[in-house]
Scaffold this motif. Structure first.
Motif: not given
Length: 379
Positions: A180-183, A300-301, A306-307
Motif C-alpha cells: 500500500k505504499g513505497d515505504l 504503511s507510510l 515516495r521512493v
C-alpha cells in the motif's frame, strides 16, 4: 546554627541543585551531549528534547539525531541518497553554511516524521494488489487474485490460487504483490494453504517452506518477456530484504510468520517463495501448491513518502508528500472506508471477478415483428 551559617548552607545547597539542573548540552562537550541524547530510542522523547529550548533544537538538528535514530531502527535507510519535499523550490543562492543549515533542517523534518510514522502508525493489512504468479494451473478460476479474498470459497465456488503441476518436488513457485505504499514497516506475514474439499481425501496443497522478499522495481531495466510470455521477476525487481525460510505446516489454517524484528520495505513490492512441494493430485500424480489467502501486516507510510529513482546500488531519493501526522492520515482513511469492489486493473481481474461472481440474469429475447404478425393472423 546562627543566621549566617544557615544562609551559607542554603547557598551551598542551591549551588548543588543548580549544578544538578545544569544544561548539559551547553555545559558538556559535544561528543558527550550527543551520546546522552542518542540514548533516547523513543521518537516522542527526541521531539520533546528538541522542544526544550532553541539551543537544544539547534543541537538536535545540527547533529542529525532524528536521522541517526531512524538508521538505528531501520538500517535500510542508509540507502537514502537525498531528501525531496513536495512543492520544493530551487534553493536560493547563499553561503555554504546557510545552505548546509537548510539541508539539515529539511532532513530533520523528514526523518522526525519518518521515525514517528514507523513507530506509532497503526498496524494494518498492507497488501494493495496481486501482481503475478510464477504459474497458474487454471486461469482465471485459480488466479493469484483469489488470494486477496479471506474466504476459501464464495458461495459454492472455491477461491484459491493453484500452481501448475510438476513431477519434481523441488520446483519452486512465487507470488508477487504490491503493497500500500513505497515505504511499509512489515511485522508479519500470514498464508493459508488451500484444502481441496472437492477432491477425495480433501488434500492440502502446502509447501515445505516459505520465504519472503521485499524490494522495489528496477527502474533501470525494461521489462523483458521470458518463456511463455512470463515476466522474469528476478530481472525486474531489486530485493533489499530476504527473510529466513519458515517451515509451513500442511494444515488448513491461516499460518502466521512473525519476523524477528520489523523490516522496512523500500519500494513497495513483496515476493513470496514457496519451496518444496508436498502434495500430489490423484488425477495426474503431479505436485501442486495451492493458497487460499495471503495477508501482510505492518505500517504503511504511503501517504507521507515516495521512493524516488532507486538504482542498482540500492540508493534512492525519499520524497516527503505531506507532513501531516501519519497516524491521523491512516485514521482518516479508515473512517472514509473502502469500497468492497476493487477497481479492475485489466482483463484478468474482470474475468476473475465474473467467474467468482456469476450474474444470475436471464436474458429475454425480444419478439420479432414477424412473430407479432403471425399472432395477429391467428387471432
Amino acid at each position: 546554627m546562627n543566621h549566617d551559617e544557615s544562609s551559607s548552607a542554603s547557598n551551598r545547597v542551591n549551588r548543588v541543585l543548580s549544578k544538578k539542573r545544569m544544561d548539559f548540552v551547553n555545559s558538556l562537550d559535544t561528543d558527550m551531549s550527543v551520546a546522552i541524547l542518542s540514548c533516547l530510542d523513543d521518537p516522542s522523547d527526541l521531539v520533546r528534547a528538541s522542544a526544550v529550548s532553541r539551543s537544544w533544537r539547534e543541537f538536535v538538528i545540527k547533529y542529525s539525531l532524528s536521522k541517526n535514530l531512524c538508521l538505528r531502527l531501520f538500517h535500510q535507510l542508509t540507502s537514502v541518497d537525498h531528501i525531496i519535499e513536495a512543492n520544493e523550490e530551487s534553493s536560493e543562492a547563499g553561503s555554504s553554511s546557510l545552505m548546509e543549515t537548510r539541508l539539515l533542517e529539511k532532513e530533520h523534518r523528514a526523518y522526525a516524521l519518518l521515525v514517528r510514522g514507523c513507530e506509532s502508525s497503526p498496524i494494518r493489512s498492507c497488501i494493495a494488489d496481486a501482481i503475478i504468479a510464477s504459474s497458474t494451473d487454471n486461469f482465471p478460476a485459480e488466479s493469484i487474485l483469489n488470494t486477496l479474498e479471506e474466504r476459501d470459497r464464495i458461495g459454492p465456488t472455491p477461491s484459491y490460487w493453484s500452481s501448475s503441476g510438476q513431477h519434481k518436488t523441488s520446483v519452486p513457485e512465487t507470488l508477487l504483490y504490491k503493497l500500500k505504499g513505497d515505504l511499509c514497516v512489515i511485522t508479519e506475514f500470514s498464508i493459508q494453504p488451500f484444502q481441496a474439499y472437492f477432491q477425495r481425501g480433501s488434500p492440502i496443497y502446502s509447501s515445505h517452506y516459505v520465504r519472503f522478499r521485499l524490494g522495489h522495481h528496477n527502474s533501470n531495466l525494461q521489462d523483458k518477456k521470458g518463456e511463455s510470455g512470463k515476466i522474469p521477476v528476478e530481472s525486474n525487481y531489486v530485493w533489499t530484504y530476504t527473510s529466513q525460510e519458515f517451515p509451513m505446516a500442511q494444515e488448513n489454517r491461516l499460518q502466521n510468520f512473525k519476523l524477528p524484528e520489523p523490516v522496512l520495505c523500500i519500494g513497495g513490492y513483496m515476493l513470496i517463495e514457496f519451496i518444496g512441494r508436498v502434495q500430489t493430485q490423484e488425477m495426474d500424480g503431479q505436485y501442486y501448491i495451492c493458497v487460499s489467502h495471503v495477508k501482510v501486516m505492518g505500517r504503511s507510510l504511503g501517504k507521507s513518502f515516495r521512493v524516488m529513482n532507486p538504482n542498482d546500488s540500492g540508493k534512492f531519493g525519499l520524497k516527503v508528500m505531506s507532513y501531516s501526522d501519519p497516524q491521523e492520515m491512516d485514521e482518516m482513511e479508515v473512517e472514509e472506508g473502502q469500497s468492497p469492489f476493487r477497481p479492475m486493473r485489466n482483463l484478468e481481474q474482470l474475468l476473475n471477478f465474473l467467474h467468482r461472481h456469476p450474474l444470475d440474469v436471464e436474458y429475454v429475447w425480444p419478439e420479432s415483428e414477424n412473430e407479432d404478425d403471425e399472432s395477429d393472423d391467428e387471432v
